[in-house]
Design a protein around this motif. Sequence first.
Motif, PDB file in Angstrom:
ATOM      1  N   PRO A  98       0.818  -1.229   0.000  1.00 30.65           N
ATOM      2  CA  PRO A  98       0.000   0.000   0.000  1.00 30.65           C
ATOM      3  C   PRO A  98       0.846   1.272   0.000  1.00 30.65           C
ATOM      4  O   PRO A  98       0.364   2.344  -0.350  1.00 30.65           O
ATOM      5  N   HIS A  99       2.113   1.185   0.399  1.00 30.07           N
ATOM      6  CA  HIS A  99       2.982   2.360   0.358  1.00 30.07           C
ATOM      7  C   HIS A  99       4.433   1.866   0.374  1.00 30.07           C
ATOM      8  O   HIS A  99       4.746   0.777   0.854  1.00 30.07           O
ATOM      9  N   GLY A 100       5.289   2.684  -0.162  1.00 24.82           N
ATOM     10  CA  GLY A 100       6.703   2.321  -0.220  1.00 24.82           C
ATOM     11  C   GLY A 100       7.256   2.454  -1.643  1.00 24.82           C
ATOM     12  O   GLY A 100       6.536   2.788  -2.586  1.00 24.82           O
ATOM     13  N   VAL A 101       8.524   2.162  -1.781  1.00 26.63           N
ATOM     14  CA  VAL A 101       9.222   2.305  -3.057  1.00 26.63           C
ATOM     15  C   VAL A 101      10.105   1.080  -3.278  1.00 26.63           C
ATOM     16  O   VAL A 101      10.693   0.540  -2.341  1.00 26.63           O
ATOM     17  N   ARG A 102      10.174   0.658  -4.512  1.00 30.41           N
ATOM     18  CA  ARG A 102      11.084  -0.416  -4.912  1.00 30.41           C
ATOM     19  C   ARG A 102      11.975   0.125  -6.046  1.00 30.41           C
ATOM     20  O   ARG A 102      11.470   0.590  -7.069  1.00 30.41           O
ATOM     21  N   VAL A 103      13.283   0.071  -5.829  1.00 30.23           N
ATOM     22  CA  VAL A 103      14.260   0.509  -6.828  1.00 30.23           C
ATOM     23  C   VAL A 103      14.986  -0.728  -7.351  1.00 30.23           C
ATOM     24  O   VAL A 103      15.482  -1.542  -6.561  1.00 30.23           O
ATOM     25  N   GLU A 104      15.044  -0.869  -8.678  1.00 32.75           N
ATOM     26  CA  GLU A 104      15.685  -2.026  -9.295  1.00 32.75           C
ATOM     27  C   GLU A 104      16.826  -1.586 -10.201  1.00 32.75           C
ATOM     28  O   GLU A 104      16.687  -0.631 -10.973  1.00 32.75           O
ATOM     29  N   LEU A 105      17.931  -2.294 -10.103  1.00 34.47           N
ATOM     30  CA  LEU A 105      19.068  -2.120 -11.005  1.00 34.47           C
ATOM     31  C   LEU A 105      19.095  -3.297 -11.966  1.00 34.47           C
ATOM     32  O   LEU A 105      19.162  -4.445 -11.531  1.00 34.47           O
ATOM     33  N   HIS A 106      19.035  -3.005 -13.255  1.00 33.26           N
ATOM     34  CA  HIS A 106      19.070  -4.049 -14.283  1.00 33.26           C
ATOM     35  C   HIS A 106      20.350  -3.886 -15.104  1.00 33.26           C
ATOM     36  O   HIS A 106      20.614  -2.799 -15.630  1.00 33.26           O
ATOM     37  N   PHE A 107      21.128  -4.948 -15.232  1.00 36.59           N
ATOM     38  CA  PHE A 107      22.353  -4.868 -16.017  1.00 36.59           C
ATOM     39  C   PHE A 107      22.797  -6.278 -16.399  1.00 36.59           C
ATOM     40  O   PHE A 107      22.301  -7.272 -15.865  1.00 36.59           O
ATOM     41  N   HIS A 108      23.698  -6.316 -17.357  1.00 36.35           N
ATOM     42  CA  HIS A 108      24.279  -7.599 -17.797  1.00 36.35           C
ATOM     43  C   HIS A 108      25.782  -7.532 -17.543  1.00 36.35           C
ATOM     44  O   HIS A 108      26.478  -6.716 -18.137  1.00 36.35           O
ATOM     45  N   PRO A 109      26.313  -8.389 -16.657  1.00 34.56           N
ATOM     46  CA  PRO A 109      27.743  -8.298 -16.306  1.00 34.56           C
ATOM     47  C   PRO A 109      28.671  -8.492 -17.496  1.00 34.56           C
ATOM     48  O   PRO A 109      29.801  -8.029 -17.478  1.00 34.56           O
ATOM     49  N   GLY A 110      28.186  -9.186 -18.548  1.00 29.64           N
ATOM     50  CA  GLY A 110      29.057  -9.442 -19.694  1.00 29.64           C
ATOM     51  C   GLY A 110      29.225  -8.255 -20.611  1.00 29.64           C
ATOM     52  O   GLY A 110      30.120  -8.220 -21.447  1.00 29.64           O
ATOM     53  N   GLU A 111      28.392  -7.221 -20.470  1.00 26.12           N
ATOM     54  CA  GLU A 111      28.464  -6.054 -21.342  1.00 26.12           C
ATOM     55  C   GLU A 111      29.387  -5.034 -20.742  1.00 26.12           C
ATOM     56  O   GLU A 111      29.521  -4.898 -19.530  1.00 26.12           O
ATOM     57  N   LYS A 112      30.061  -4.283 -21.638  1.00 27.57           N
ATOM     58  CA  LYS A 112      30.965  -3.231 -21.212  1.00 27.57           C
ATOM     59  C   LYS A 112      30.601  -1.933 -21.910  1.00 27.57           C
ATOM     60  O   LYS A 112      30.013  -1.919 -22.986  1.00 27.57           O
ATOM     61  N   ALA A 113      31.017  -0.881 -21.240  1.00 26.21           N
ATOM     62  CA  ALA A 113      30.730   0.429 -21.824  1.00 26.21           C
ATOM     63  C   ALA A 113      31.583   0.675 -23.055  1.00 26.21           C
ATOM     64  O   ALA A 113      32.680   0.176 -23.170  1.00 26.21           O
TER      65      ALA A 113
END
Length: 350
Positions: A335-350
């Motif tokens: 009913p209240h609150g926040v969920r923060v998600e980090l999505h990434f792929h360890p095999g990818e590079k910048a």
Amino acid sequence: MTRTAANILPSAWQALVVTIFTLLLSWLLHLVSGTPYLSVFGRIGFIGAALLMAYSAAGALRPRWLPLGPARLGAVVLTAPVAAFITALVTQRGNFIPYLAQTETLVGHGLMVLLAVIFGVLFSLLAMRNERKERERADRLQIEVEKNTIERELLDTRLRLLQAQIEPHFLFNTLANIEALVAAGSANAGPVLRHLIAYLRAAMPRLSDADATLTTELHLVRAYLELMHLRMPDRLQFDVNEVPQTATLRFPAMALLTLVENAVRHGIDPSTDGGRIEVGGRREDETGAMTIWVSDTGVGMSETAQPGTGLANLRTRLQAFYGAGARLDMHEQAPHGVRVELHFHPGEKA
């Protein structure tokens, strides 16, 4: 073998090409003239070897004022009649003068010199063209390596600058928590302060740790939440779950701690009833994609709230670590609150 000697000698590939060509040309001349094949090959092979040595040596021994291309072509053109003269002198010995006195043999000798010049120049031009392409390819590779090195250095500098913005933010918030605890006159002030000192001693070496892992980050988050739980034992509950197969997974230092600190400061602290913070993650077996989350049951997101510097920096750091596909998502929880998600792929590079 000295460097000069190594430069004078032709390459194995050049020697192979010249050998194959002289074998074929000798066979053709043998069929046309009727001269024994070994005799023809001996003369053609010697001339080919002499031209190859002249081509190779000219590159190493030429004067500095003479360009490489003209030096090699000039050496080949000058070597061709000399090599042909030597073959005639060796094969004819005492009959050399009568040999050249005959019109037919003189024409044949001139034809051999002409063929040596033509094929010598042709092969020299082809060899120089291939060498130029090799140099251009090597230059492109070197430029690409230097470009990647510069980009990596710029990226590292950018990460350090972003992290430098995060460190004061974290430390000032921690000091504010100390001030609030002391001002409240809590009996837990002494134990909390001792825990805080121990926490800072553990955290400070990691503030600039470029090799931080997700496991060490989870340990740091757990220590922080234990500290916050001592400050408000009746209002904060938490659960930090280990993420399997991530013991050596590189992770931006203090990134997860930024999310947990935001959950405490903006979610739990403003709530009269407090709440619960949960930290966890999962890894997809098929793709290897990672999802790390921090959820709280605090007051939730305000309609007028704007993303802060910490979250903006975290998005940038995440993409610098894992590529442009990495993202940060925020969701309201019922009913209240926040969920923060980090999505990434360890095999990818910048």
